[in-house]
Design a protein around this motif. Structure first.
Motif, PDB file in Angstrom:
ATOM      1  N   ALA A 139      59.658  55.525  60.454  1.00 17.75           N
ATOM      2  CA  ALA A 139      59.197  54.145  60.629  1.00 17.75           C
ATOM      3  C   ALA A 139      57.707  54.184  60.942  1.00 17.75           C
ATOM      4  O   ALA A 139      57.213  55.130  61.559  1.00 17.75           O
ATOM      5  N   ALA A 140      56.986  53.167  60.491  1.00 23.94           N
ATOM      6  CA  ALA A 140      55.542  53.165  60.703  1.00 23.94           C
ATOM      7  C   ALA A 140      55.026  51.741  60.817  1.00 23.94           C
ATOM      8  O   ALA A 140      55.632  50.792  60.303  1.00 23.94           O
ATOM      9  N   ALA A 141      53.896  51.600  61.480  1.00 25.81           N
ATOM     10  CA  ALA A 141      53.197  50.317  61.584  1.00 25.81           C
ATOM     11  C   ALA A 141      51.700  50.590  61.471  1.00 25.81           C
ATOM     12  O   ALA A 141      51.215  51.623  61.940  1.00 25.81           O
ATOM     13  N   VAL A 142      50.991  49.671  60.822  1.00 25.26           N
ATOM     14  CA  VAL A 142      49.557  49.873  60.617  1.00 25.26           C
ATOM     15  C   VAL A 142      48.790  48.613  61.005  1.00 25.26           C
ATOM     16  O   VAL A 142      49.235  47.490  60.762  1.00 25.26           O
ATOM     17  N   GLU A 143      47.657  48.810  61.652  1.00 31.11           N
ATOM     18  CA  GLU A 143      46.745  47.716  61.987  1.00 31.11           C
ATOM     19  C   GLU A 143      45.500  47.871  61.121  1.00 31.11           C
ATOM     20  O   GLU A 143      44.905  48.959  61.070  1.00 31.11           O
ATOM     21  N   ILE A 144      45.127  46.797  60.420  1.00 30.88           N
ATOM     22  CA  ILE A 144      43.981  46.861  59.519  1.00 30.88           C
ATOM     23  C   ILE A 144      42.979  45.763  59.848  1.00 30.88           C
ATOM     24  O   ILE A 144      43.290  44.797  60.544  1.00 30.88           O
TER      25      ILE A 144
END
Length: 285
Positions: A139-144
């Protein structure tokens, strides 16, 4: 002490180290006592190939089988030299010792005696195959940060959590995960092969073909959710291919949150994002 010949190719994933760790654990010795000989097709045992996320899972099981066979041979040889039955001795990695008396013989003496006074050597080999392929999870989450005028994306923070069973070598697993994430970022945002009308690749150098650098990665954080896979070596599952999977959907969702637009084709380049935003603005007028 031990020479280990493997058929699996270490492509930078660290399988030589991991397999040596497994062998050292099985033989109750230090990893420094395991000398790994990399693949040489003239002398290496056959291996079907380092692919399909199978090296740790399959070759690791073969390593365990081999070490169990070698332990039995060491115990049998030590028992013979001590003039005891194999069931009356045990092996602790340094010596074969009697469990019914005070007799013992060191591994060094066993090796010397086998080499000099015996017609056989202590060697073992094994193979492994299985219809089972337990899947790993991630599982992953990204802030851009997205510039709506140019479509340019800066990755600020990327957090990933992987379940690959028991992690055999946390440092190698972390590096492999980080590498897969960066490769996935390239697939998601930059890498776009283009051909001219004659079929020649236009962007055939790294001047035109963009891949992510350290400046494009942002802050990467990797964690592992430890579990135990009973069919794997020491509870391990695969990790090789899984780690490239999360950047595309994570970045797609992040871009949607920033723009309200779903991009369903890769790569999601700055140009596509900027044009998508422009088209949306024209539609709303």
């Amino acid at each position: 002490f031990y020479s280990m010949m493997v058929g699996a190719t270490d492509m930078g994933t660290g399988c030589d180290t991991i397999l040596a760790q497994m062998a050292a654990e099985c033989l109750d010795t230090d990893i420094d006592n395991i000398t790994v000989y990399g693949v040489d097709t003239d002398i290496s045992p056959y291996d079907s190939g380092s692919y399909a996320s199978s090296t740790t899972y399959l070759t690791g099981k073969a390593t365990i089988k081999t070490c169990e066979m070698l332990r039995e041979q060491i115990i049998a040889a030590g028992a013979e030299m001590l003039e005891l039955n194999p069931e009356d001795v045990d092996f602790d990695g340094q010596k074969v010792y009697s469990i019914v008396s005070e007799k013992e013989i060191s591994l060094k003496d066993i090796a010397n005696n086998v080499m000099c006074y015996s017609n056989h050597t202590l060697t073992a080999s094994a193979k492994e195959k299985t219809p089972i392929s337990p899947p790993p999870y991630m599982a992953a989450a990204v802030e851009i940060e997205l510039d709506k005028e140019t479509g340019h994306i800066d990755i600020l923070d990327y957090v990933a959590c992987v379940d690959c069973g028991t992690v055999i070598n946390p440092a190698l697993a972390t590096i492999q995960t980080e590498g897969g994430i960066v490769q996935g970022i390239g697939m998601a945002l930059y890498e776009d092969i283009k051909y001219d009308k004659n079929g020649r690749m236009i962007n055939d150098s790294f001047m035109q073909y963009k891949i992510p650098t350290r400046l494009d990665m942002g802050n990467l954080r990797v964690e592992f959710e430890s579990s135990y896979e009973p069919t794997g070596p020491f509870g391990a599952k695969s990790i090789g291919e899984l780690v490239i999977n999360t950047p595309s959907p994570a970045l797609c969702q992040a871009i949607y949150n920033a723009t309200g637009i779903w991009f369903n084709e890769l790569p999601m380049t700055s140009e596509k994002i900027a044009m998508g935003i422009l088209e949306k603005e024209l539609e709303n007028k």
